[in-house]
Write a protein that holds these residues in place. Structure first.
Motif: not given
Length: 672
Positions: A43, A86, A90, A94, A156, A218, A223, A438, A441, A444-445
């Motif tokens: 990240e 959402h 993301t 990304v 994804t 998320s 979040f 940020r 991210i 969420a991923t």
């Protein structure tokens, strides 16, 4: 004790180097910290944008945060719409921020990155745009729906590869292959197999796959709490944690190490990233520990183990705790309450080992003149704790975590205005919105990718099959089942972040424990714990490696030392599975007090056995004696408590006699 007495029990100098040998040039620069983070934390490999691309990303991130705050305040959208928007935000961040390759020649995105980003956003919003038609179709989807679904899956997986790492992509891809080729798998893994269209629609157009519970959590709770953490950091709470920790523990034996433990416990209340916590607080505490005289690998291990424990520290804990509440359909406050005693025991164990390492090596604390005064710190900036207290209060009186986090955000801004020195400007507030987006991210991923795994499990019934297979492998016995589950969690932790690790193991391994009559909360907490300690367990111990980079120590030695310091995290889960009273399940107030006192004494026994020193150096059988006594004390139960207390009392008496003997020998020595 006199100076001669101290010399008599002082261990060899090679094991306890003095701080004098640590040179100033060993300090780690900011550039080195950033490079270290890029190596151990995907990240942190984001592009350093400037100019127009920087402002494009900045305002997308701000809009992301504003969308989340707006829906939390005025009502969430229907599940698939909320999650679709959402996911779109993301994807945008990304593909603009994270390059396809780790090694890159430019930080600025090329023209095709903008095309890919636009396409990804369109795919993410496909459900939002076609929501009414998709809901009315009754599963009778069009060909374009299947095509878009496969693109959503691929996007994804690619987002996860860029942000989280390749291992979780391999795991998710393996599950997709299993869904298609199930008819060719042997034994209990066999199933009839599913068409590409069925797999695609199940993974994206329903709430069982990518748009499932993990992404839903998320898009709501997680979040907001990550955003809350970014506001708290911007208001100066991080520095307040450091100052309070210094005031409370900096003067004690081995002060900087204890500061690291206390500070990481406090930071863990609002931040759930092991690696980030290790680097942020470790950049201050690890050099201080080395200067005081701690071995580099021990200094790094202290920070790594303490920072990792932040994910189990109520009230906020790590992101996986919110998903646990959804999986178990219980209030988040119940999760936080259940985690309280185990978290305290974890940090008590680390603190005890730090203390006795300092005693073993005769390491003193810092001068009180060098440290801030607790009263002064609280008078000047103590009001910054108000948002944290507010969140706890809202949770206790029964409000949802979403509402509590929203109120915490507002309180954070209001509290900062109470003093001019902490007042947040409009630019700082907007910057916090960007930083929060940020920081969200990665979670969420990971949640979206883990949703693919859950989608395959629900489609094929793999969860029940794996649970039965695991029980059969363990012969139907609980202890081997727990052991195999622990190993699976640690292995998954080598390549998956804590959130994804918990989602996978709770879907596949936790059901086997529940089938053996383990309370569901205890079963899920078990896999949650071992998913967390994977961050400090070799061979892939990311938090320990981050600490080793700062301390310039051997990463593998640091990992093993961190594992030793985190002994509580390996013992306590087994105990609360066999006796859930530690999780406040079926206990009384008196039973709670007994559990707290005896388990703390148990951590003392386990801690001194790991260090090999209490009042004097220990032999191997003394260490085993203390460890056995500590284990019995940690196990809730009157009989085990009495036996364990007797063992520890006898051990302390033997140590006292040994200390007196060593002191007498020193007095009789010709060189005394």
């Amino acid at each position: 004790m006199s100076e001669r007495d101290e010399d008599a029990v002082r261990p060899p100098q090679a094991e306890c180097p003095t701080g004098a040998v640590q040179e100033a040039d060993e300090e780690v620069s900011r550039e080195e910290l950033e490079e270290l983070m890029r190596k151990v934390d995907r990240e942190s490999n984001a592009r350093k944008l400037f100019g127009i691309p920087r402002w494009i990303v900045y305002w997308i991130a701000v809009a992301f945060s504003c969308f989340q705050i707006y829906t939390a305040a005025f009502g969430l959208l229907p599940a698939q719409l909320q999650r679709s928007v959402h996911l779109s935000f993301t994807f945008a961040l990304v593909y603009l921020l994270f390059p396809a390759r780790l090694s890159r020649t430019s930080d600025q995105p090329a023209w095709h990155n903008y095309l890919l980003t636009g396409f990804a956003v369109a795919v993410g919003l496909y459900i939002t745009i076609n929501y009414t038609r998709l809901m009315e179709s009754g599963g009778d989807y069009q060909r374009i729906d299947f095509i878009v679904s496969w693109f959503a899956i691929l996007l994804t997986l690619e987002a996860a590869r860029r942000v989280v790492g390749l291992p979780i992509v391999i795991i998710a891809s393996t599950f997709l292959v299993y869904a298609y080729f199930g008819a060719y798998f042997p034994g209990f893994l066999n199933h009839r197999g599913y068409s590409l269209e069925r797999i695609a629609s199940h993974m994206y157009l329903t709430t069982e796959g990518i748009m499932g519970i993990p992404l839903g959590v998320s898009a709501t709770f997680i979040f907001l709490f990550i955003l809350f953490g970014s506001f708290m950091e911007k208001s100066g709470l991080g520095q307040l944690f450091v100052d309070v920790s210094n005031a409370v523990a900096g003067w004690a034996s081995g002060g900087p190490a204890k500061v690291a433990v206390v500070c990481s416990a406090l930071e863990g209340m609002v931040s759930g990233s092991s690696v980030a916590n290790t680097v942020e607080s470790g950049s201050l505490t690890i050099p201080m520990m080395k200067r005081l005289g701690y071995r580099p690998e021990f200094a790094a291990a202290v920070e790594a183990s303490a920072s990792t424990g932040g994910q189990i520290m109520p009230p906020v804990m790590g992101a996986a705790a919110f998903i646990m509440a959804e999986f178990l359909s219980i209030p988040y406050l119940e999760i936080a309450k259940a985690a309280a005693i185990p978290a305290c025991l974890y940090f008590a164990g680390v603190f005890i080992e730090v203390h006795f390492e300092a005693k073993r090596c005769k390491l003193r604390g810092m001068s009180r003149d060098e440290l801030p005064r607790f009263s002064s710190v609280m008078a000047e900036r103590g009001h910054l704790f108000m948002p944290l207290v507010a969140i706890i209060g809202f949770l206790v009186v029964g409000y949802t975590p979403l509402y509590a986090a929203l109120m915490g955000l507002g309180m954070c801004i209001l509290a900062s205005f109470l003093r001019k020195s902490t007042r947040m400007s409009l630019r700082e507030i907007v910057d916090s919105l960007e930083t929060g987006a940020r920081n969200a991210i990665g979670v969420a991923t990971a949640c979206a990718t883990a949703g693919i795994i859950i989608g395959v499990v629900t489609l094929t019934g793999l969860g029940l099959k794996m649970a039965n297979g695991l029980i059969e492998l363990a012969g139907g016995y609980l202890l081997p089942t727990l052991f195999f589950t622990m190993i699976a969690s640690l292995i998954l932790g080598m390549g998956a972040p804590t959130t994804a690790n918990y989602i996978i193991t709770s879907t596949i391994a936790a059901p086997s424990l529940i089938m053996l009559n383990v309370p569901p909360l205890a079963a899920h907490m078990f896999v949650f714990y071992f998913g967390i300690v994977a961050d400090i367990t070799p061979p892939v111990a990311l938090a320990a490696y981050a600490g080793a980079g700062i301390a310039r120590s051997d990463p593998m030695k640091t990992g093993f030392t961190a594992t030793k310091l985190a002994i509580g995290a390996f013992l306590v889960p087994y105990i609360f599975v066999y006796n859930p009273a530690m999780l406040l399940i079926g206990t009384t107030p008196m039973g709670l007090v007994q559990n707290l006192v005896t388990a703390s004494l148990g951590m003392f026994g386990a801690g001194v056995s790991m260090i090999g020193f209490c009042l004097a150096p220990m032999t191997w059988y003394e260490r085993a004696w203390f460890f056995a006594g500590g284990l019995l004390m940690i196990d809730p139960g009157t009989l085990t408590d009495l036996v364990g207390l007797g063992i520890l009392a006898a051990g302390v008496f033997i140590q006292w006699r040994k200390k007196k003997s060593l002191s007498s020998e020193a007095d009789l020595s010709p060189n005394a």
